[in-house]
Each structure stands twice: as structure tokens, then as C-alpha cells.
Design a protein around this motif. Structure first.
Motif, mmCIF file in Angstrom:
data_model
loop_
_atom_site.group_PDB
_atom_site.id
_atom_site.type_symbol
_atom_site.label_atom_id
_atom_site.label_comp_id
_atom_site.label_asym_id
_atom_site.label_seq_id
_atom_site.Cartn_x
_atom_site.Cartn_y
_atom_site.Cartn_z
ATOM 1 N N LEU A 102 1.925 0.236 1.716
ATOM 2 C CA LEU A 102 1.275 0.700 2.962
ATOM 3 C C LEU A 102 1.452 2.200 3.147
ATOM 4 N N LYS A 103 2.651 2.718 2.778
ATOM 5 C CA LYS A 103 2.926 4.149 2.916
ATOM 6 C C LYS A 103 2.030 4.956 1.981
ATOM 7 N N ARG A 104 1.864 4.451 0.779
ATOM 8 C CA ARG A 104 1.016 5.150 -0.192
ATOM 9 C C ARG A 104 -0.443 5.183 0.314
ATOM 10 N N GLN A 105 -0.897 4.065 0.906
ATOM 11 C CA GLN A 105 -2.266 4.010 1.442
ATOM 12 C C GLN A 105 -2.438 5.003 2.591
ATOM 13 N N ALA A 106 -1.430 5.087 3.485
ATOM 14 C CA ALA A 106 -1.497 5.993 4.640
ATOM 15 C C ALA A 106 -1.569 7.448 4.187
ATOM 16 N N GLU A 107 -0.802 7.795 3.135
ATOM 17 C CA GLU A 107 -0.825 9.170 2.608
ATOM 18 C C GLU A 107 -2.199 9.512 2.025
ATOM 19 N N GLY A 108 -2.789 8.551 1.330
ATOM 20 C CA GLY A 108 -4.124 8.743 0.754
ATOM 21 C C GLY A 108 -5.168 8.979 1.845
ATOM 22 N N LYS A 109 -5.080 8.185 2.941
ATOM 23 C CA LYS A 109 -6.021 8.331 4.065
ATOM 24 C C LYS A 109 -5.866 9.700 4.725
ATOM 25 N N LYS A 110 -4.592 10.134 4.846
ATOM 26 C CA LYS A 110 -4.315 11.425 5.485
ATOM 27 C C LYS A 110 -4.919 12.562 4.669
ATOM 28 N N LYS A 111 -4.761 12.474 3.339
ATOM 29 C CA LYS A 111 -5.303 13.498 2.442
ATOM 30 C C LYS A 111 -6.833 13.488 2.508
ATOM 31 N N LEU A 112 -7.405 12.285 2.518
ATOM 32 C CA LEU A 112 -8.858 12.142 2.567
ATOM 33 C C LEU A 112 -9.420 12.701 3.872
ATOM 34 N N ARG A 113 -8.685 12.515 4.958
ATOM 35 C CA ARG A 113 -9.133 13.008 6.262
ATOM 36 C C ARG A 113 -9.208 14.526 6.278
ATOM 37 N N LYS A 114 -8.282 15.180 5.539
ATOM 38 C CA LYS A 114 -8.265 16.651 5.494
ATOM 39 C C LYS A 114 -9.452 17.191 4.705
ATOM 40 N N TYR A 149 2.735 -11.789 -2.678
ATOM 41 C CA TYR A 149 2.917 -13.141 -2.137
ATOM 42 C C TYR A 149 4.419 -13.365 -2.057
ATOM 43 N N GLY A 150 4.920 -13.169 -0.847
ATOM 44 C CA GLY A 150 6.366 -13.251 -0.672
ATOM 45 C C GLY A 150 7.033 -11.993 -1.187
ATOM 46 N N GLY A 151 8.246 -12.044 -1.549
ATOM 47 C CA GLY A 151 8.960 -10.891 -2.088
ATOM 48 C C GLY A 151 9.563 -10.034 -0.994
ATOM 49 N N ASP A 152 10.172 -8.925 -1.406
ATOM 50 C CA ASP A 152 10.902 -8.051 -0.488
ATOM 51 C C ASP A 152 9.936 -7.234 0.371
ATOM 52 N N ILE A 153 10.324 -6.962 1.650
ATOM 53 C CA ILE A 153 9.509 -6.171 2.587
ATOM 54 C C ILE A 153 9.340 -4.738 2.118
ATOM 55 N N THR A 154 10.322 -4.205 1.392
ATOM 56 C CA THR A 154 10.247 -2.809 0.931
ATOM 57 C C THR A 154 9.052 -2.597 0.001
ATOM 58 N N ARG A 155 8.710 -3.628 -0.782
ATOM 59 C CA ARG A 155 7.543 -3.537 -1.671
ATOM 60 C C ARG A 155 6.267 -3.331 -0.835
ATOM 61 N N LYS A 156 6.151 -4.132 0.235
ATOM 62 C CA LYS A 156 4.976 -4.023 1.109
ATOM 63 C C LYS A 156 4.928 -2.664 1.795
ATOM 64 N N MET A 157 6.077 -2.199 2.293
ATOM 65 C CA MET A 157 6.140 -0.910 2.998
ATOM 66 C C MET A 157 5.741 0.234 2.077
#
Length: 676
Positions: A643-655, A632-640
Motif C-alpha cells: 500500500l505504501k509503494r502504491q501511495a508513493e507512485g500516486k504522489k509522484k504521478l500527481r506531481k 491471502y493471509g500472511g503478515d500485515i507488514t507485507r500488505k502495508m
């Protein structure tokens, strides 16, 4: 005497048989009184004799017909042939009424169409036989009538029926005139050298123009106008003259009654209590109950249990003589024993077998699988029994990783496939999965090693998964048909454009009269197999008619199209398409699969590929947890970072994630598409 709830007086007489006999005879509509004989109410001696008299009269009514009173010169065997819905079955009903075979009632509609599917769809699917006894000028004639289907998919039924005939009634609608199937059926009869009697039906219609139809018949078939008979089968107008023409113009069969028995099996059905009931046409000799007969096909010997004629229901007779058409029951318990086209002869009196029938050539193939694999044996039994009655269906065993064990069935057309499926459901209570129809392709092999492996240079491919690679073949061949389209002149342009879009080559164009034109096209079979007929009907407001015949094979640029899920090929969805149509077909399958596949926790890429080239793609998006919900609020880098960690997990799961395609998704993609 009290009445039972069902409207039957039950007699409590002395002895079981008397109660049964009287109960059977005293069935009446509730509220109506029946005359009872003296003593019947009390179960006395008078009642006994009365019951016996009634039973004897029942036996007398079922008395066997003596077929010897019909000499060969008083027999006529004929079929009724026509285009769909031109009034064949209605004319058959009137002929049955005129000869006293059935009573005249308002309920006589499609009497010979006995199957449920025929009554529901209003079309004839099976050729049906009826023997008519007709008195003309003091002579008793035996007329064997065969009512045939009119749709192109059932032309094999027509050609088989013609083998048992010496003449045909060619029925033409006075309103619609000559149609495509009229032409096809005429030439079947013409090639068989049968007498043709043109009958112009439906002259009672408001827009009927019999004179125009007479001119069409004269121009197309070269039959003199004075030979045409104008009737209304619905009202019974002038139908008597049809019977006169049958007697005068159709020759009696050329047979020899003194020669040894030779009978042709031209149709058969399976009865679970009596075994195989074979419809036979006798070309030579005589057959009676108790005779020992041999099948030329299986060389097995049988004893004849019953012979008779169809009138239109089974009516037993003492004997059947050469020139007559009837049925024969000989204790054949296995469906494979009664081959259509088989010759039957007497034991120890072998004869030269009759030529039989040219086997039907399947035009469309489809996979058939039980919904539940535990029903496999029941479905196998049902298919065996139904193919006995419909010999034009070919059956090959097949199996699929997704759908289990099943069969690859060959049909004469799409309607034939639908009717077969419907009959399985209605007559045998079997529920099946039917896959998208395909056509048989051929491939010419290139190397001697491959020819040795396959044992022939030209192989036929009925299952797309077995399509050989381009490196192994010199050329691919696709089946083509010669199509006949008859249409009103104003729709010619639209129909020509439709045919060109389906890769057709125009062969001929003839004006039948001022308003109608006949077009001949050479069409690839896979272009017309699914929806060509529907498109033709919608373009021409339902006025155009279409018929086709096999025209062999032609060279074609065919490609094998694979469907990939996240880079893995799905064997069951492999299809063969023409190079020009690959992208359209690929996109359609991908879209259908996208709608059918359940979403996963990772993204699914659905691709259509030819070799290594991707030609169409759809994506099923992944389920996605909202990882930013706690921010809730805070720096954009925290959100990024989240999201990056989630994308890596999805990529691994897809393999590592394995896509399990559910059975119902396969069914949705593979089954025939009714919603165009």
C-alpha cells in the motif's frame, strides 16, 4: 384530365408558359372539381385567353396602392403597449380583421408574431408593423399600427417603435390590473409626449373587475376614468370604439411633404435574395422606386428598387409620402450598411440627420462559441445577420484556450439571451456553446502609469479573466438597477425577505389599491440576472410582476475567484463575485466541476481561491488498483509495504500528471444552468 398525386391537374398544352399558368391556377383539394373553361382541357385558343385572363386578374390583385390619396391629416401612427400576456397581439388581430386587412377566420391568432420562437413561447419578441386602411364618416384613413413586445428584456424594441408614433394604446388586463411593465411602458410613452389611450381588455373573463382597474389607472397614471375603453379582444367586443378613439384622440404626424426627403430607419431585416429590407418612417418629403438615396451613417448612395407598406405582408406602392410608415429595398447587400436609427435622404439634397436612437445598454454578457471551430465563419455570418434584425445585441470578439475562438455578446436580459440563441438555432441552424451570463463591472485605477496604459481612469470589465488586482485599483464598481415589483399584499413579507437576501435597498412602497402594493428597490444587477425572477414568481404563486431600469454603478466589495485543479489556475473558470457570496458560489462551481471531470489514476483537488486563501474544495478520487488481491493471509507488514509503494507512485504521478480538462466538462460548468 388526369390528376397528379399532389392534387393538381397538369395541362399538356401547347407551349411551356400555358402549362405553368394553368397548373398554378388549378390547385385544389383532392376530391373537389373545378370549373374548366371551354378549350382549356384541349389546350385551344379559348384556353389560352382564359389562362391570360386569370394571370391578369392575379396582377390586378397585386396592383400597387396609391398612397397619395391619404393626406397627412388622415394618417394616424400608433403602437400597442402593455405588460406580458395582457392581449396586445390579440387586439392587433381584431384591428386587422375590422379594417379588412385579413379575413375573419378562427385561425387568426398572433398574426403579427411571425417568428417561430414567438409562436412557440406565446410572446412577442419583435415589434411588427401593419398599415390598416379604414373608412370612417366617408373619409379613408391610413392607420399605421406597431405591435410591441411586453417583456422587460425587449423594452428597446418598444422605445424604438414609439419614435415612429404619435400615440399609444395602453392595454391593461381587467383581471390582473396594472403590472410592472405597464408602468414602465406608460412612462416611455409619457416621456416621448405621446397621446395615451387606456384600453381595459379581457372584460369577458369570469373574475374580471374593470372598475377596479379604472381606479388603478386614475390613481397611478392620472388619466380620467371616462377616457378608458373597456373591450374583449378575444370576442371582439367594443373593439370598433378603439379605432374611433385612435382617429379622434391621436394627432396626425407633423411633417412636410414639400421638403427634401428625410426617412428614419427604425428596423431592418436581411433577405438573402433582396439584401437589406429597411422599415422606415418618413418625416419629410417623398420616396419612390428609382430614386437615388444616401445613408447619413455610411455616406453610401443606393438606388431604390422597391417601396411599399406592410399590410401585414409586404405590399409594393408607387411612392411613400411624409407621415407614412413602410419598407424600402435599395440593394444594400452588406448587413453593416443598414444601421437602425440611420437617416436616409435624396442624393444631392443633404438634410440634417434625425436624432436616431440612444444605443441599447447591455445588462448581461455571455461568451458564445461554435461547437466545432470549422463552423466559425458560418456562425459569424449568422450572428451578423441576426444582429441587424436585433440591434440591441453588442458583439466583441473573444477567445478561450478551452473553447477556441468566439464572441462576447451583450444582451438586455436573460430571456433576450435565450431568444437570441433559439433564433440562431431555428433560423440559421447554428449550434453554439453559451457560457454563464456575467454583468459589466468597473474599476477605478489608482496610479498615473496605469491610467496612461489604459487611457482612462475608469475601466469596464466584461470578461472576468481581465479583472485587475486589488493593488492596482482604488475601488470596484458594480451595476445596479431600480426594480419595480407589483404584488398582492399577502406576499409582501416574503418578497421583502427575498430582496434583502439579494443585497437590495428599499426605496419606496405605494399601495395601488386595497389588494396590491408597488415596491421599489435598488438591486445589484448580478443578484437578479440569473434566477431572481423565478424565485419571485414561485414565492408569489405567479402573481408578482417585476421590471427594472438601469440606475448606474455603486461601490462594491468585489473579489476575483480563481478555480484551481491540483494547484493550477483554470483561466476559463475565473469569476467575479461579491465578497459575502464568494464561499457559496465557489462551493457550487467546485461541486459542478467534480461531477463533470473524469477520474484519473491520481487524485484531483478542485479548489476555489481568493488570492492565496482557499474558500472551497472538492476531491475527485483516483482510480485504484487492488494491490492486496494477491495477498491471502500472511503478515500485515507485507500488505502495508504494498500500500505504501502504491501511495508513493500516486504522489509522484500527481506531481507530473497533467489534467486535461475535456471540452464537454467546460461546457457543463460554463453553460447557463437551466436546472435550478
Amino acid at each position: 384530365m388526369p390528376a397528379s398525386p399532389g392534387g393538381m391537374r397538369i395541362l399538356a398544352g401547347r407551349g411551356w408558359w400555358r402549362g405553368r399558368a394553368l397548373a398554378a391556377w388549378f390547385t385544389w383539394a383532392p376530391g373537389r372539381a373545378l370549373p374548366w373553361p371551354p378549350g382549356a382541357r384541349t389546350g385551344g385558343a379559348a384556353g389560352d385567353s382564359w389562362a391570360l385572363d386569370r394571370l391578369c386578374s392575379s396582377a390586378a390583385r397585386k396592383e400597387k396602392v396609391d398612397m397619395s390619396r391619404f393626406p397627412v391629416e388622415n394618417i394616424r401612427n400608433f403602437s400597442i403597449i402593455a405588460h406580458v400576456d395582457h392581449g396586445k397581439s390579440t387586439l392587433a388581430d381584431r384591428l386587422l380583421e375590422l379594417t379588412g386587412t385579413i379575413d375573419k377566420t378562427k385561425n387568426n391568432k398572433q398574426v403579427l408574431d411571425k417568428l417561430q420562437v414567438e409562436r412557440e413561447r406565446g410572446i412577442t419578441v419583435k415589434a411588427q408593423t401593419a398599415s390598416l386602411f379604414y373608412n370612417c364618416e366617408g373619409k379613408q384613413y391610413l392607420l399605421n399600427l406597431i405591435d410591441t413586445p411586453g417583456h422587460v428584456d425587449f423594452s428597446y424594441e418598444v422605445s424604438r417603435s414609439l419614435s415612429a408614433c404619435q400615440g399609444v394604446l395602453l392595454v391593461v388586463d381587467a383581471n390582473e390590473g396594472i403590472q410592472a411593465q405597464t408602468v414602465a411602458n406608460f412612462f416611455l410613452a409619457f416621456e416621448a409626449q405621446l397621446s395615451v389611450i387606456p384600453v381595459i381588455n379581457k372584460i369577458d373573463l369570469k373574475n374580471a373587475d374593470p372598475e377596479r382597474v379604472v381606479k388603478q389607472i386614475e390613481k397611478v397614471f392620472d388619466i380620467p376614468s371616462d377616457e378608458c375603453i373597456k373591450i374583449s379582444a378575444k370576442l371582439g367586443t367594443n373593439v370598433e370604439s378603439v379605432l374611433q378613439a385612435v382617429i379622434e384622440r391621436i394627432p396626425p404626424p407633423k411633417v412636410h411633404r414639400n421638403s427634401p426627403l428625410r426617412a428614419l430607419v427604425f428596423d431592418s431585416t436581411f433577405d438573402q435574395y433582396r439584401g437589406v429590407i429597411a422599415n422606415v418612417a418618413l418625416f419629410d418629403g417623398v420616396v419612390s422606386k428609382g430614386d437615388k438615396i444616401v445613408s447619413a451613417h455610411t455616406q453610401k448612395t443606393y438606388e431604390v428598387n422597391e417601396v411599399g407598406v406592410l399590410n401585414p405582408n409586404e405590399q409594393p406602392t408607387h411612392k411613400l409620402y411624409a407621415g407614412q410608415v413602410g419598407y424600402l429595398i435599395a440593394g444594400m447587400k452588406d448587413v453593416t450598411e443598414a444601421q437602425i436609427g440611420d437617416t436616409l435622404y435624396l442624393h444631392k439634397q443633404p438634410v440634417e440627420p434625425l436624432p436616431g436612437f440612444k444605443s441599447a445598454k447591455p445588462m448581461v454578457f455571455a461568451g458564445m462559441y461554435p461547437v466545432d471551430q470549422s463552423e466559425y465563419n458560418n456562425l459569424k455570418s449568422a450572428i451578423d445577420k441576426l444582429t441587424l434584425n436585433d440591434s440591441s445585441v453588442t458583439v466583441h470578439r473573444d477567445s478561450s484556450l478551452a473553447l477556441g475562438a468566439g464572441w462576447r455578446l451583450g444582451f438586455l436580459g436573460l430571456l433576450h439571451m435565450e431568444v437570441f440563441n433559439q433564433r440562431l438555432e431555428q433560423e440559421y441552424n447554428a449550434s453554439v456553446i453559451l457560457t454563464t451570463p456575467t454583468v459589466p463591472y468597473k474599476a477605478v485605477l489608482s496610479s498615473a502609469k496605469l491610467i496612461k496604459e489604459y487611457r482612462e481612469k475608469e475601466i469596464t470589465i466584461i470578461n472576468p479573466a481581465q479583472f485587475p488586482d486589488k493593488s492596482k485599483v482604488t475601488e470596484y464598481l458594480e451595476p445596479v438597477v431600480l426594480g419595480t415589483i407589483i404584488t398582492p399584499v399577502e406576499f409582501t413579507g416574503k418578497i421583502m425577505m427575498l430582496c434583502q437576501a439579494r443585497r437590495a435597498v428599499q426605496k419606496n412602497m405605494v399601495f395601488i389599491d386595497q389588494n396590491r402594493v408597488m415596491l421599489k428597490y435598488l438591486l445589484p444587477l448580478n443578484e437578479i440576472v440569473v434566477d431572481f425572477y423565478d424565485s419571485l414568481k414561485s414565492l408569489s404563486s405567479g402573481y408578482a410582476s417585476f421590471d427594472y431600469e438601469d440606475a448606474g454603478y455603486q461601490t462594491a466589495e468585489l473579489v476575483k475567484m480563481d478555480i484551481l485543479l491540483n494547484g493550477n489556475i483554470v483561466e476559463e473558470l475565473v469569476t467575479i463575485v461579491h465578497k459575502d457570496k464568494a464561499q457559496t458560489v465557489g462551493k457550487a462551481i467546485c461541486e459542478r466541476l467534480k461531477d463533470s471531470l473524469p477520474r484519473q489514476l491520481f487524485e484531483i483537488a478542485i479548489q476555489a481561491a481568493i488570492g492565496s486563501k482557499i474558500i472551497a474544495r472538492e476531491t475527485v478520487k483516483a482510480y485504484r488498483k487492488n494491490v492486496l488481491a494477491k495477498c491471502y493471509g500472511g503478515d500485515i507488514t507485507r500488505k502495508m509495504k504494498l500500500l505504501k509503494r502504491q501511495a508513493e507512485g500516486k504522489k509522484k504521478l500527481r506531481k507530473i500528471g497533467n489534467i486535461e480538462v475535456p471540452k464537454d466538462a467546460f461546457i457543463k460548468v460554463l453553460k447557463t444552468q437551466t436546472d435550478k
